[in-house]
Design a protein around this motif. Structure first.
Motif, PDB file in Angstrom:
ATOM      1  N   SER A 159    -112.649  -6.900  24.670  1.00  0.00           N
ATOM      2  CA  SER A 159    -113.252  -7.026  23.353  1.00  0.00           C
ATOM      3  C   SER A 159    -112.273  -7.699  22.396  1.00  0.00           C
ATOM      4  O   SER A 159    -111.088  -7.851  22.700  1.00  0.00           O
ATOM      5  CB  SER A 159    -113.625  -5.640  22.814  1.00  0.00           C
ATOM      6  OG  SER A 159    -112.451  -4.852  22.648  1.00  0.00           O
ATOM      7  N   GLN A 160    -112.770  -8.063  21.207  1.00  0.00           N
ATOM      8  CA  GLN A 160    -111.928  -8.762  20.238  1.00  0.00           C
ATOM      9  C   GLN A 160    -110.734  -7.908  19.816  1.00  0.00           C
ATOM     10  O   GLN A 160    -109.611  -8.404  19.691  1.00  0.00           O
ATOM     11  CB  GLN A 160    -112.764  -9.132  19.001  1.00  0.00           C
ATOM     12  CG  GLN A 160    -111.990  -9.864  17.922  1.00  0.00           C
ATOM     13  CD  GLN A 160    -111.526 -11.233  18.371  1.00  0.00           C
ATOM     14  OE1 GLN A 160    -112.131 -11.840  19.250  1.00  0.00           O
ATOM     15  NE2 GLN A 160    -110.457 -11.733  17.766  1.00  0.00           N
ATOM     16  N   VAL A 161    -110.973  -6.613  19.610  1.00  0.00           N
ATOM     17  CA  VAL A 161    -109.894  -5.709  19.184  1.00  0.00           C
ATOM     18  C   VAL A 161    -108.830  -5.596  20.284  1.00  0.00           C
ATOM     19  O   VAL A 161    -107.629  -5.710  20.018  1.00  0.00           O
ATOM     20  CB  VAL A 161    -110.458  -4.315  18.840  1.00  0.00           C
ATOM     21  CG1 VAL A 161    -109.311  -3.349  18.529  1.00  0.00           C
ATOM     22  CG2 VAL A 161    -111.410  -4.410  17.658  1.00  0.00           C
ATOM     23  N   LYS A 162    -109.277  -5.357  21.506  1.00  0.00           N
ATOM     24  CA  LYS A 162    -108.330  -5.231  22.605  1.00  0.00           C
ATOM     25  C   LYS A 162    -107.630  -6.549  22.885  1.00  0.00           C
ATOM     26  O   LYS A 162    -106.465  -6.576  23.299  1.00  0.00           O
ATOM     27  CB  LYS A 162    -109.064  -4.757  23.863  1.00  0.00           C
ATOM     28  CG  LYS A 162    -108.117  -4.370  25.003  1.00  0.00           C
ATOM     29  CD  LYS A 162    -108.872  -3.771  26.168  1.00  0.00           C
ATOM     30  CE  LYS A 162    -107.899  -3.385  27.284  1.00  0.00           C
ATOM     31  NZ  LYS A 162    -108.628  -2.808  28.456  1.00  0.00           N
ATOM     32  N   ARG A 163    -108.325  -7.661  22.638  1.00  0.00           N
ATOM     33  CA  ARG A 163    -107.746  -8.983  22.851  1.00  0.00           C
ATOM     34  C   ARG A 163    -106.529  -9.190  21.957  1.00  0.00           C
ATOM     35  O   ARG A 163    -105.510  -9.732  22.387  1.00  0.00           O
ATOM     36  CB  ARG A 163    -108.812 -10.034  22.553  1.00  0.00           C
ATOM     37  CG  ARG A 163    -108.551 -11.401  23.129  1.00  0.00           C
ATOM     38  CD  ARG A 163    -109.774 -12.267  22.924  1.00  0.00           C
ATOM     39  NE  ARG A 163    -110.883 -11.798  23.738  1.00  0.00           N
ATOM     40  CZ  ARG A 163    -112.157 -12.058  23.495  1.00  0.00           C
ATOM     41  NH1 ARG A 163    -112.482 -12.774  22.438  1.00  0.00           N
ATOM     42  NH2 ARG A 163    -113.096 -11.602  24.292  1.00  0.00           N
ATOM     43  N   LYS A 164    -106.635  -8.733  20.719  1.00  0.00           N
ATOM     44  CA  LYS A 164    -105.506  -8.866  19.790  1.00  0.00           C
ATOM     45  C   LYS A 164    -104.340  -7.981  20.212  1.00  0.00           C
ATOM     46  O   LYS A 164    -103.178  -8.361  20.085  1.00  0.00           O
ATOM     47  CB  LYS A 164    -105.956  -8.519  18.374  1.00  0.00           C
ATOM     48  CG  LYS A 164    -106.890  -9.553  17.759  1.00  0.00           C
ATOM     49  CD  LYS A 164    -107.242  -9.199  16.337  1.00  0.00           C
ATOM     50  CE  LYS A 164    -108.124 -10.273  15.702  1.00  0.00           C
ATOM     51  NZ  LYS A 164    -108.500  -9.941  14.304  1.00  0.00           N
ATOM     52  N   LYS A 165    -104.656  -6.789  20.720  1.00  0.00           N
ATOM     53  CA  LYS A 165    -103.603  -5.896  21.198  1.00  0.00           C
ATOM     54  C   LYS A 165    -102.883  -6.509  22.402  1.00  0.00           C
ATOM     55  O   LYS A 165    -101.651  -6.416  22.518  1.00  0.00           O
ATOM     56  CB  LYS A 165    -104.192  -4.531  21.573  1.00  0.00           C
ATOM     57  CG  LYS A 165    -104.699  -3.726  20.381  1.00  0.00           C
ATOM     58  CD  LYS A 165    -105.244  -2.374  20.823  1.00  0.00           C
ATOM     59  CE  LYS A 165    -105.721  -1.566  19.630  1.00  0.00           C
ATOM     60  NZ  LYS A 165    -106.284  -0.234  20.042  1.00  0.00           N
ATOM     61  N   LEU A 167    -102.616  -9.681  22.957  1.00  0.00           N
ATOM     62  CA  LEU A 167    -101.823 -10.796  22.433  1.00  0.00           C
ATOM     63  C   LEU A 167    -100.497 -10.286  21.878  1.00  0.00           C
ATOM     64  O   LEU A 167     -99.439 -10.909  22.087  1.00  0.00           O
ATOM     65  CB  LEU A 167    -102.594 -11.536  21.346  1.00  0.00           C
ATOM     66  CG  LEU A 167    -101.842 -12.694  20.677  1.00  0.00           C
ATOM     67  CD1 LEU A 167    -101.556 -13.804  21.690  1.00  0.00           C
ATOM     68  CD2 LEU A 167    -102.637 -13.243  19.492  1.00  0.00           C
ATOM     69  N   ILE A 168    -100.535  -9.168  21.171  1.00  0.00           N
ATOM     70  CA  ILE A 168     -99.309  -8.585  20.616  1.00  0.00           C
ATOM     71  C   ILE A 168     -98.350  -8.191  21.740  1.00  0.00           C
ATOM     72  O   ILE A 168     -97.145  -8.460  21.678  1.00  0.00           O
ATOM     73  CB  ILE A 168     -99.644  -7.372  19.731  1.00  0.00           C
ATOM     74  CG1 ILE A 168    -100.396  -7.830  18.478  1.00  0.00           C
ATOM     75  CG2 ILE A 168     -98.363  -6.621  19.342  1.00  0.00           C
ATOM     76  CD1 ILE A 168    -100.907  -6.688  17.621  1.00  0.00           C
ATOM     77  N   LYS A 169     -98.899  -7.570  22.790  1.00  0.00           N
ATOM     78  CA  LYS A 169     -98.054  -7.177  23.925  1.00  0.00           C
ATOM     79  C   LYS A 169     -97.443  -8.403  24.604  1.00  0.00           C
ATOM     80  O   LYS A 169     -96.244  -8.430  24.915  1.00  0.00           O
ATOM     81  CB  LYS A 169     -98.871  -6.374  24.937  1.00  0.00           C
ATOM     82  CG  LYS A 169     -99.255  -4.977  24.465  1.00  0.00           C
ATOM     83  CD  LYS A 169    -100.028  -4.234  25.545  1.00  0.00           C
ATOM     84  CE  LYS A 169    -100.396  -2.816  25.086  1.00  0.00           C
ATOM     85  NZ  LYS A 169    -101.168  -2.086  26.130  1.00  0.00           N
ATOM     86  N   ALA A 170     -98.280  -9.427  24.830  1.00  0.00           N
ATOM     87  CA  ALA A 170     -97.773 -10.649  25.451  1.00  0.00           C
ATOM     88  C   ALA A 170     -96.715 -11.304  24.569  1.00  0.00           C
ATOM     89  O   ALA A 170     -95.701 -11.820  25.059  1.00  0.00           O
ATOM     90  CB  ALA A 170     -98.927 -11.619  25.707  1.00  0.00           C
ATOM     91  N   GLY A 171     -96.943 -11.271  23.251  1.00  0.00           N
ATOM     92  CA  GLY A 171     -95.969 -11.827  22.319  1.00  0.00           C
ATOM     93  C   GLY A 171     -94.655 -11.071  22.331  1.00  0.00           C
ATOM     94  O   GLY A 171     -93.584 -11.679  22.248  1.00  0.00           O
ATOM     95  N   TYR A 224    -100.466 -19.090  22.118  1.00  0.00           N
ATOM     96  CA  TYR A 224    -101.500 -19.232  21.091  1.00  0.00           C
ATOM     97  C   TYR A 224    -102.682 -20.047  21.613  1.00  0.00           C
ATOM     98  O   TYR A 224    -103.841 -19.728  21.322  1.00  0.00           O
ATOM     99  CB  TYR A 224    -100.914 -19.893  19.849  1.00  0.00           C
ATOM    100  CG  TYR A 224    -101.897 -20.044  18.715  1.00  0.00           C
ATOM    101  CD1 TYR A 224    -102.503 -18.934  18.139  1.00  0.00           C
ATOM    102  CD2 TYR A 224    -102.228 -21.303  18.211  1.00  0.00           C
ATOM    103  CE1 TYR A 224    -103.400 -19.059  17.096  1.00  0.00           C
ATOM    104  CE2 TYR A 224    -103.127 -21.446  17.166  1.00  0.00           C
ATOM    105  CZ  TYR A 224    -103.707 -20.319  16.616  1.00  0.00           C
ATOM    106  OH  TYR A 224    -104.597 -20.454  15.586  1.00  0.00           O
ATOM    107  N   PHE A 225    -102.403 -21.097  22.398  1.00  0.00           N
ATOM    108  CA  PHE A 225    -103.481 -21.870  23.015  1.00  0.00           C
ATOM    109  C   PHE A 225    -104.358 -20.971  23.889  1.00  0.00           C
ATOM    110  O   PHE A 225    -105.582 -21.069  23.873  1.00  0.00           O
ATOM    111  CB  PHE A 225    -102.909 -23.007  23.872  1.00  0.00           C
ATOM    112  CG  PHE A 225    -102.293 -24.121  23.082  1.00  0.00           C
ATOM    113  CD1 PHE A 225    -102.703 -24.387  21.794  1.00  0.00           C
ATOM    114  CD2 PHE A 225    -101.298 -24.910  23.626  1.00  0.00           C
ATOM    115  CE1 PHE A 225    -102.138 -25.415  21.052  1.00  0.00           C
ATOM    116  CE2 PHE A 225    -100.718 -25.937  22.904  1.00  0.00           C
ATOM    117  CZ  PHE A 225    -101.138 -26.183  21.611  1.00  0.00           C
ATOM    118  N   LEU A 226    -103.715 -20.121  24.665  1.00  0.00           N
ATOM    119  CA  LEU A 226    -104.462 -19.220  25.545  1.00  0.00           C
ATOM    120  C   LEU A 226    -105.293 -18.222  24.738  1.00  0.00           C
ATOM    121  O   LEU A 226    -106.408 -17.865  25.130  1.00  0.00           O
ATOM    122  CB  LEU A 226    -103.483 -18.476  26.472  1.00  0.00           C
ATOM    123  CG  LEU A 226    -102.700 -19.374  27.441  1.00  0.00           C
ATOM    124  CD1 LEU A 226    -101.720 -18.535  28.257  1.00  0.00           C
ATOM    125  CD2 LEU A 226    -103.634 -20.135  28.369  1.00  0.00           C
TER     126      LEU A 226
END
Length: 293
Positions: A159-165, A167-171, A224-226
């Protein structure tokens, strides 16, 4: 050095196509296994060859052999038997895989063209020093790429919420890798150059940290592209405004990089301009995304 490094460019294209195919057919387990095998082969071969005195050539051959090993393995994993495209519902995944491939090839071109330009405008000795520093700097980008490859399939299915989480972990993982390697480059640049080349090359040591910064910027841009790809809906095409904007931004970034690097009067300014070009690419993509909203 340049001949061996140039061998990596076509190999990068082939491996990118195969990974795009595995992502498009949603074979994420096979993709993950391939990344693990490739990384293990690269590291083990490179360390072994460097240990036996091959210096920089050992590191380059480690990367090449790792790519050569993964190509037949990924090709075998990608085979589909007795399954039609319609039955497998692969149209949307294949489209997303193709667009992912186009964007990743843009990134590969961005971090590869500097070596060719350096060889054209500088002497063989200076270009060789830069090639050594650039190769070691690219370890940051290559080391962080598996993080992005693991992030994309997980993000697409979330989901969008989990997607951002995610992204933060990957970052955070990428940041840890970037900070660690930049710290090593800053304090131990001369020792690293001596280890990989077997020679004392002050110019290459001086350039190492700057090339690392440029590749660090590209590392976060790649992630960010991903993230942008993961947020695109299932009905994906090259006609979508956001896709057009990202592809145009990469194209403008490549042109800007060529112009900036080609007009450099010294290898020090050349490396500084590589950092500026990387920052400019990020600005182009971000600005384009704001206009596309």
């Amino acid at each position: 050095h340049l001949l061996l490094i140039g061998t990596l460019i076509p190999l990068s294209f082939v491996t990118a196509i195969l990974r795009g195919g595995l992502q498009g057919t949603q074979k994420f387990k096979e993709l993950g296994l391939g990344l693990i095998v490739e990384s293990f082969v690269k590291v083990s071969v490179a360390i072994s060859l460097v240990w036996f005195g091959w210096a920089l050539y050992g590191a380059i051959w480690g990367v090449i052999i790792g790519a050569l090993v993964i190509i037949p393995l990924s090709s075998k994993q990608l085979r589909l038997k007795n399954v039609s495209r319609k039955e497998a519902h692969l149209q949307a995944p294949f489209k997303k895989g193709v667009i992912t491939l186009v964007l990743m090839l843009g990134v590969v071109g961005f971090y590869s063209i500097d070596l060719l330009i350096a060889r054209l405008i500088f002497s063989e000795e200076i270009a060789g020093n830069y090639a050594l520093a650039a190769l070691l700097g690219k370890i940051i980008l290559w080391g962080a790429m598996p993080i992005g490859r693991a992030y994309l399939p997980l993000a697409v299915m979330s989901s969008q919420v989990k997607r951002k989480k995610l992204l933060i972990k990957a970052g955070l993982f990428s940041s840890f890798l970037v900070i660690t390697l930049l710290t090593i480059y800053f304090f131990f640049s001369e020792q690293l150059i001596l280890l990989f080349s077997g020679k004392d090359l002050p110019l290459a040591a001086k350039l190492l940290f700057k090339t690392g910064i440029a590749m660090s910027i590209l590392t976060f841009l790649n992630l960010y592209f991903l993230y942008l790809l993961a947020n695109i809906k299932e009905e994906i095409s090259f006609n979508q405004k956001k896709i057009k904007v990202v592809i145009c931004a990469i194209g403008i970034g490549l042109v800007s990089e060529v112009v900036l690097l080609s007009t450099a009067h010294s290898i020090e300014s050349f490396t500084t301009r590589l950092i500026i070009a990387s920052c400019a690419l990020g600005i182009y993509v971000w600005s384009g995304q704001q206009l596309a909203k």
